[in-house]
Write a protein that holds these residues in place. Structure first.
Motif, PDB file in Angstrom:
ATOM      1  N   ILE A  43      38.963  68.437  16.287  1.00 44.01           N
ATOM      2  CA  ILE A  43      38.876  67.161  17.023  1.00 44.01           C
ATOM      3  C   ILE A  43      39.604  66.069  16.257  1.00 44.01           C
ATOM      4  O   ILE A  43      40.311  65.253  16.848  1.00 44.01           O
ATOM      5  CB  ILE A  43      37.395  66.788  17.278  1.00 44.01           C
ATOM      6  CG1 ILE A  43      36.784  67.756  18.285  1.00 44.01           C
ATOM      7  CG2 ILE A  43      37.277  65.349  17.772  1.00 44.01           C
ATOM      8  CD1 ILE A  43      35.279  67.628  18.454  1.00 44.01           C
ATOM      9  N   GLN A  44      39.462  66.066  14.934  1.00 39.24           N
ATOM     10  CA  GLN A  44      40.152  65.062  14.116  1.00 39.24           C
ATOM     11  C   GLN A  44      41.676  65.185  14.275  1.00 39.24           C
ATOM     12  O   GLN A  44      42.378  64.179  14.396  1.00 39.24           O
ATOM     13  CB  GLN A  44      39.747  65.227  12.653  1.00 39.24           C
ATOM     14  CG  GLN A  44      40.312  64.161  11.744  1.00 39.24           C
ATOM     15  CD  GLN A  44      39.813  64.326  10.312  1.00 39.24           C
ATOM     16  OE1 GLN A  44      38.874  65.075  10.038  1.00 39.24           O
ATOM     17  NE2 GLN A  44      40.463  63.628   9.406  1.00 39.24           N
ATOM     18  N   LYS A  45      42.173  66.405  14.311  1.00 39.82           N
ATOM     19  CA  LYS A  45      43.613  66.618  14.494  1.00 39.82           C
ATOM     20  C   LYS A  45      44.061  66.179  15.888  1.00 39.82           C
ATOM     21  O   LYS A  45      45.132  65.600  16.062  1.00 39.82           O
ATOM     22  CB  LYS A  45      43.974  68.081  14.238  1.00 39.82           C
ATOM     23  CG  LYS A  45      43.845  68.462  12.780  1.00 39.82           C
ATOM     24  CD  LYS A  45      44.079  69.933  12.559  1.00 39.82           C
ATOM     25  CE  LYS A  45      43.953  70.298  11.090  1.00 39.82           C
ATOM     26  NZ  LYS A  45      44.114  71.727  10.858  1.00 39.82           N
ATOM     27  N   ASP A  68      49.979  71.362  25.125  1.00 40.27           N
ATOM     28  CA  ASP A  68      50.663  72.088  24.047  1.00 40.27           C
ATOM     29  C   ASP A  68      50.611  71.309  22.732  1.00 40.27           C
ATOM     30  O   ASP A  68      50.392  71.890  21.673  1.00 40.27           O
ATOM     31  CB  ASP A  68      52.121  72.379  24.433  1.00 40.27           C
ATOM     32  CG  ASP A  68      52.247  73.494  25.462  1.00 40.27           C
ATOM     33  OD1 ASP A  68      51.276  74.278  25.604  1.00 40.27           O
ATOM     34  OD2 ASP A  68      53.294  73.579  26.125  1.00 40.27           O
ATOM     35  N   GLU A  69      50.848  69.993  22.795  1.00 35.72           N
ATOM     36  CA  GLU A  69      50.800  69.169  21.581  1.00 35.72           C
ATOM     37  C   GLU A  69      49.400  69.197  20.966  1.00 35.72           C
ATOM     38  O   GLU A  69      49.257  69.307  19.740  1.00 35.72           O
ATOM     39  CB  GLU A  69      51.185  67.720  21.896  1.00 35.72           C
ATOM     40  CG  GLU A  69      52.653  67.538  22.211  1.00 35.72           C
ATOM     41  CD  GLU A  69      52.969  66.154  22.754  1.00 35.72           C
ATOM     42  OE1 GLU A  69      53.994  65.599  22.312  1.00 35.72           O
ATOM     43  OE2 GLU A  69      52.219  65.652  23.611  1.00 35.72           O
ATOM     44  N   GLY A 106      45.658  73.769  16.066  1.00 35.35           N
ATOM     45  CA  GLY A 106      45.824  75.107  15.496  1.00 35.35           C
ATOM     46  C   GLY A 106      44.973  76.164  16.186  1.00 35.35           C
ATOM     47  O   GLY A 106      44.518  77.106  15.539  1.00 35.35           O
ATOM     48  N   ILE A 107      44.757  75.995  17.480  1.00 38.47           N
ATOM     49  CA  ILE A 107      43.960  76.971  18.228  1.00 38.47           C
ATOM     50  C   ILE A 107      44.692  77.373  19.507  1.00 38.47           C
ATOM     51  O   ILE A 107      45.587  76.665  19.967  1.00 38.47           O
ATOM     52  CB  ILE A 107      42.541  76.444  18.572  1.00 38.47           C
ATOM     53  CG1 ILE A 107      42.611  75.204  19.478  1.00 38.47           C
ATOM     54  CG2 ILE A 107      41.759  76.147  17.316  1.00 38.47           C
ATOM     55  CD1 ILE A 107      41.254  74.721  19.971  1.00 38.47           C
ATOM     56  N   SER A 164      36.520  63.185  20.874  1.00 38.65           N
ATOM     57  CA  SER A 164      37.356  62.518  19.888  1.00 38.65           C
ATOM     58  C   SER A 164      36.908  61.075  19.686  1.00 38.65           C
ATOM     59  O   SER A 164      36.760  60.606  18.552  1.00 38.65           O
ATOM     60  CB  SER A 164      38.821  62.570  20.358  1.00 38.65           C
ATOM     61  OG  SER A 164      39.616  61.707  19.610  1.00 38.65           O
ATOM     62  N   ILE A 165      36.660  60.371  20.785  1.00 35.15           N
ATOM     63  CA  ILE A 165      36.200  58.985  20.698  1.00 35.15           C
ATOM     64  C   ILE A 165      34.836  58.918  20.018  1.00 35.15           C
ATOM     65  O   ILE A 165      34.601  58.074  19.151  1.00 35.15           O
ATOM     66  CB  ILE A 165      36.139  58.333  22.097  1.00 35.15           C
ATOM     67  CG1 ILE A 165      37.531  58.190  22.686  1.00 35.15           C
ATOM     68  CG2 ILE A 165      35.465  56.958  22.023  1.00 35.15           C
ATOM     69  CD1 ILE A 165      37.533  57.818  24.150  1.00 35.15           C
TER      70      ILE A 165
END
Length: 194
Positions: free
Chosen positions: A14-16, A32-33, A39-40, A60-61
């Protein structure tokens, strides 16, 4: 059967994803981004985030706001002078890096861009602002009781003013790149804490 176990650290993923959302915005961040940054693969993504991109954004928020609030509350508690900490916190907003001026505050952006489009984001945004307001109100109340500040206005209202200032600074900062002007605006508003 409980399903396949997760083979990735959800908070780290989530941080990424948060960095992608911060750089690209919600609407333009592609699947895709996000997957590449996290990385999954698609299967793992939809297993963890059944609501897809929207659920990821909401998480994320929430994660970002919890970390933000925790750092702010801990910094205030350790400072020994909550009012001075609040003043420094706001004045730092005037001197943020150019990158931050372009991207704005992640939380501020979510409030402005998506809170009216999505009820979950609106609910989370309201919760974030209320926690921030309560943190400010507690410090203002203490400072009034000890005579550190002479302003006798209701601490709740003064705290809402600060919360509104926090929102406003992030919007204004995206249009006005002069730290001097931003600092003057902030200093003018902070006079209520004298």
């Amino acid at each position: 059967m409980a399903g396949r176990p997760k083979i990735f650290d959800e908070q780290e993923a989530i941080q990424k994803a948060t960095e992608v959302f911060r750089n690209k915005g919600y609407d333009t961040a592609s699947a895709d981004e996000l997957l590449n940054a996290m990385g999954i693969g698609k299967g793992s993504f939809y297993l963890a985030f059944k609501g897809g991109k929207q659920e990821l954004y909401i998480k994320s928020i929430e994660q970002f706001s919890e970390n933000f609030y925790k750092k702010l509350a801990e910094g205030m508690a350790k400072s020994g002078n909550g009012i001075e900490f609040i003043k420094k916190f706001f004045l730092m907003q005037a001197d943020s890096s150019d990158c931050e001026k372009e991207r704005g505050c992640y939380l501020g952006n979510s409030l402005v861009q998506l809170s009216e489009k999505d009820e979950d984001i609106k609910r989370i945004s309201a919760k974030i602002l209320r926690k921030l307001q309560q943190l400010f109100a507690e410090e203002i109340r203490k400072a009034q009781e000890t005579g550190q500040i002479k302003n006798a206005e209701d601490p709740e209202i003064l705290a809402w003013h600060l919360t509104n200032l926090w929102n406003g600074v992030h919007v204004t900062r995206r249009m006005e790149n002069s730290p001097k002007i931003l600092r003057s605006l902030i200093e003018m508003n902070l006079k209520m804490l004298e």
